[in-house]
Scaffold this active site. Structure first.
Site, short mmCIF file in Angstrom:
data_model
loop_
_atom_site.label_atom_id
_atom_site.label_comp_id
_atom_site.label_asym_id
_atom_site.label_seq_id
_atom_site.Cartn_x
_atom_site.Cartn_y
_atom_site.Cartn_z
N ARG A 1 0.83 -1.20 0.00
CA ARG A 1 0.00 0.00 0.00
C ARG A 1 0.87 1.25 0.00
O ARG A 1 1.85 1.35 0.73
CB ARG A 1 -0.92 -0.01 1.22
CG ARG A 1 -1.94 1.10 1.26
CD ARG A 1 -2.86 0.91 2.46
NE ARG A 1 -3.79 2.00 2.60
CZ ARG A 1 -4.92 2.12 1.92
NH1 ARG A 1 -5.25 1.17 1.08
NH2 ARG A 1 -5.72 3.15 2.07
N GLU B 1 -0.11 -2.18 9.63
CA GLU B 1 0.56 -0.88 9.45
C GLU B 1 -0.43 0.28 9.42
O GLU B 1 -0.14 1.38 9.89
CB GLU B 1 1.41 -0.88 8.17
CG GLU B 1 2.25 0.39 8.02
CD GLU B 1 3.28 0.30 6.91
OE1 GLU B 1 3.67 1.35 6.40
OE2 GLU B 1 3.71 -0.83 6.59
N ARG B 2 -1.62 0.04 8.87
CA ARG B 2 -2.63 1.11 8.86
C ARG B 2 -2.98 1.51 10.29
O ARG B 2 -3.11 2.70 10.59
CB ARG B 2 -3.89 0.65 8.12
CG ARG B 2 -3.72 0.51 6.63
CD ARG B 2 -5.05 0.29 5.94
NE ARG B 2 -5.92 1.46 6.13
CZ ARG B 2 -6.96 1.73 5.35
NH1 ARG B 2 -7.26 0.95 4.35
NH2 ARG B 2 -7.71 2.78 5.56
N ARG C 1 -8.72 -6.75 3.27
CA ARG C 1 -9.37 -5.50 3.68
C ARG C 1 -9.72 -4.62 2.49
O ARG C 1 -10.17 -3.49 2.67
CB ARG C 1 -8.45 -4.73 4.63
CG ARG C 1 -8.18 -5.45 5.94
CD ARG C 1 -7.18 -4.69 6.79
NE ARG C 1 -6.90 -5.41 8.03
CZ ARG C 1 -7.61 -5.30 9.14
NH1 ARG C 1 -8.66 -4.51 9.16
NH2 ARG C 1 -7.30 -5.98 10.22
N GLY D 1 -9.32 3.52 21.12
CA GLY D 1 -8.02 2.86 21.16
C GLY D 1 -7.93 1.76 20.11
O GLY D 1 -8.83 1.58 19.29
#
Length: 283
Positions: free
Chosen positions: A44, A83-84, A120, A63
């Site tokens: 990405r 990572e997102r 995703r 959170g």
């Protein structure tokens, strides 16, 4: 190799070693956000879309619910999956995040990054194709092996890789969703980058459907001069191609003596004829 439908079963089904003994270890540990580094094989490129902004807002409020999977690096930890969430946590102002530490080689790292994004629906077609290229080029996977690992047909993988042959302008239009993957694959029917860019402009300006684009490409290929056919004046050939793009059908210009001649336009049905007449009468 995992079956083709493995993609729908989640990461654990495809890479059980990463989750082996999961129930015997701590579910997660808290890690300073600055100790994490991005996945070097992250497919990405765009992390500023609407979904990312929504994720940032959610993390500020509730959170991080799902831990980030990491592996030990020379200093700190390298992200395997999530990572997102890590980037969103930074934007949300978090100082630490929950992580699960696993052992993984470079190939597993690249695969997991790609698969998580596919699950995703986080990649655009070019990002996905570049990820496939990394797995086939750097790690030597065949297209058959790759299709089995990511749970997609070999033809799907092959068609995705072909998109990387397109000019930068076409790839940018695909990333920006000005055209679809179907449009982009249709443009591959033309071997000329310049022609592909001209066709791109026609697709966008005329909002052509994929079917219209396929027909336009085929008509242009028919209009292209054959080796055994007498060479036409370059101006006439260029004019034929320009008219073919405008009319979305095959156009031929025949010049005789004293510059007299005729123009032929091909149609395939009554509806196609009516379409041509509307274009002619409007001009």
């Amino acid at each position: 190799m995992p079956p083709k439908n493995a993609l729908g079963k989640g990461l654990g089904a495809m890479f059980p070693d990463l989750l082996e003994g999961f129930d015997k270890r701590p579910t997660f540990v808290m890690c300073g956000i600055e100790e994490l580094s991005p996945n070097r094989f992250q497919a990405r490129r765009d992390f500023n879309d609407k979904q990312q902004q929504q994720l940032i807002a959610s993390i500020r409020k509730s959170g991080i619910i799902q831990p980030i999977i990491v592996r030990k690096a020379a200093t700190g930890y390298e992200i395997i999956a999530g990572e997102r969430r890590w980037r969103a946590a930074q934007k949300a102002g978090l100082k630490s995040v929950p992580v699960v530490i696993r052992e993984a080689g470079d190939l597993e790292l690249a695969e997991l990054s790609l698969i998580e994004n596919i699950q995703r629906e986080g990649l655009n077609p070019i990002e996905e194709a570049e990820a496939y290229q990394t797995l086939t080029g750097r790690f030597g996977l065949s297209q058959e092996e790759l299709s089995a690992r990511v749970g997609k047909d070999r033809s799907t993988v092959a068609n995705a890789l072909r998109l990387l042959k397109l000019p930068a302008a076409v790839k940018d239009a695909l990333i920006e969703k000005k055209i679809t993957g179907g449009h982009a694959r249709s443009l591959l029917g033309s071997n000329s980058p310049n022609e592909q860019i001209k066709l791109l402009d026609t697709i966008i300006n005329k909002t052509l459907s994929v079917r219209d684009t396929e027909r336009l490409v085929q008509n242009l290929k028919k209009t292209a001069p054959e080796k055994n056919r007498p060479k036409k004046d370059p101006y006439v050939s260029d004019l034929e191609r320009t008219l073919a793009r405008i009319m979305m059908t095959r156009v031929q210009i025949y010049l005789g003596k004293n510059s007299a001649g005729r123009i032929e336009m091909h149609f395939h049905s009554k509806d196609d004829l009516e379409r041509l007449l509307k274009i002619i009468l409007q001009t």
